[in-house]
Design a protein around this motif. Structure first.
Motif, short mmCIF file in Angstrom:
data_model
loop_
_atom_site.label_atom_id
_atom_site.label_comp_id
_atom_site.label_asym_id
_atom_site.label_seq_id
_atom_site.Cartn_x
_atom_site.Cartn_y
_atom_site.Cartn_z
N ASP A 175 11.57 21.89 -35.52
CA ASP A 175 10.57 20.85 -35.28
C ASP A 175 11.12 19.45 -35.55
OD1 ASP A 175 10.64 21.90 -37.95
OD2 ASP A 175 8.87 20.70 -38.43
N LYS A 176 12.00 19.34 -36.52
CA LYS A 176 12.62 18.03 -36.82
C LYS A 176 13.52 17.61 -35.66
CE LYS A 176 10.88 17.99 -40.95
NZ LYS A 176 9.61 17.34 -41.15
N LEU A 177 14.28 18.55 -35.13
CA LEU A 177 15.19 18.22 -34.03
C LEU A 177 14.44 18.01 -32.73
CD1 LEU A 177 18.06 20.65 -34.97
CD2 LEU A 177 17.99 18.19 -35.27
N LEU A 178 13.28 18.59 -32.62
CA LEU A 178 12.45 18.39 -31.43
C LEU A 178 12.08 16.91 -31.29
CD1 LEU A 178 11.19 19.93 -29.11
CD2 LEU A 178 9.18 20.31 -30.54
N SER A 179 11.94 16.22 -32.42
CA SER A 179 11.56 14.81 -32.38
C SER A 179 12.65 13.91 -31.80
CB SER A 179 11.18 14.32 -33.78
OG SER A 179 12.29 14.35 -34.65
N ILE A 180 13.90 14.35 -31.84
CA ILE A 180 14.98 13.52 -31.28
C ILE A 180 15.42 14.02 -29.90
CG2 ILE A 180 15.80 12.82 -33.55
CD1 ILE A 180 18.26 14.65 -33.06
N THR A 181 14.81 15.09 -29.43
CA THR A 181 15.16 15.63 -28.12
C THR A 181 14.51 14.78 -27.04
OG1 THR A 181 15.26 17.84 -29.08
CG2 THR A 181 15.10 17.70 -26.68
N ALA A 211 20.47 12.87 -27.29
CA ALA A 211 19.61 13.07 -28.46
C ALA A 211 20.04 12.16 -29.60
CB ALA A 211 19.65 14.54 -28.90
N ASN A 212 21.35 11.97 -29.77
CA ASN A 212 21.84 11.07 -30.81
C ASN A 212 21.43 9.63 -30.51
OD1 ASN A 212 23.09 13.20 -32.15
ND2 ASN A 212 24.95 12.97 -30.95
N HIS A 267 17.71 9.32 -31.19
CA HIS A 267 17.54 9.30 -32.64
C HIS A 267 17.76 7.89 -33.18
CE1 HIS A 267 19.09 11.04 -36.73
NE2 HIS A 267 17.92 10.47 -36.86
N ALA A 268 18.80 7.24 -32.70
CA ALA A 268 19.13 5.90 -33.17
C ALA A 268 18.16 4.84 -32.66
CB ALA A 268 20.56 5.54 -32.74
N VAL A 269 17.94 4.84 -31.36
CA VAL A 269 17.13 3.79 -30.74
C VAL A 269 15.67 3.86 -31.20
CG1 VAL A 269 16.25 2.95 -28.52
CG2 VAL A 269 18.65 3.57 -28.76
N ILE A 284 27.32 7.65 -32.83
CA ILE A 284 27.30 7.53 -31.37
C ILE A 284 28.70 7.20 -30.85
CG2 ILE A 284 26.43 6.13 -29.45
CD1 ILE A 284 23.77 5.97 -31.06
N ALA A 285 29.38 6.29 -31.52
CA ALA A 285 30.72 5.89 -31.08
C ALA A 285 31.74 7.01 -31.21
CB ALA A 285 31.18 4.67 -31.87
N LEU A 286 31.57 7.87 -32.20
CA LEU A 286 32.55 8.92 -32.44
C LEU A 286 32.24 10.23 -31.71
CD1 LEU A 286 33.29 8.31 -36.22
CD2 LEU A 286 34.74 7.78 -34.25
#
Length: 123
Positions: A21-27, A75-76, A79-81, A100-102
């Motif tokens: 559920d936590k990862l669903l929020s950044i999907t 997703a990353n 998550h950031a934006v 994100i850069a790496l």
């Protein structure tokens, strides 16, 4: 290097399976069947990590892990934006910027660790 990246992918797999559920929020919203995708990617991360360290299908595991690293980049970025809070991860650009850069480095690491490429160092 192979063991370290396998450990990172295994940790991510545990998060996918324990707290989907936590990862669903950044999907991103355009990902179809997101809960199922999160579950399946958790299983994938475990299988790929095992294949990477045991040598069974090591090259294929490295390639799959590299492709996967590129596929989770959106997703990353989301998550950031969107500034989404996740447990144990700081919601700061001091984390998000390098993460994100790496992302291409993570893809390279999987390929290098699997022996698919030897750039920039020859073995």
């Amino acid at each position: 290097m192979r063991w370290i990246i396998a450990a990172f992918y295994t940790a991510a797999a545990i998060a996918h399976l324990v707290a989907p559920d936590k990862l669903l929020s950044i999907t991103p919203s355009w990902v179809p069947f997101a809960p199922q995708v999160i579950f399946l990617t958790g299983l994938f991360e475990i299988a790929a990590s095992a294949a990477l360290v045991t040598g069974t299908l090591r090259s294929w595991a490295g390639i799959a892990m590299a492709v996967y690293a590129v596929c989770v980049w959106p997703a990353n970025i989301k998550h950031a934006v969107d500034g989404i809070d996740l447990p144990y991860i700081t919601n700061s650009w001091l984390y998000h910027g390098p993460r994100i850069a790496l992302q291409p480095v993570i893809a390279w690491w999987a390929l290098y660790g699997a022996g698919v490429i030897n750039w920039p160092w020859r073995r």
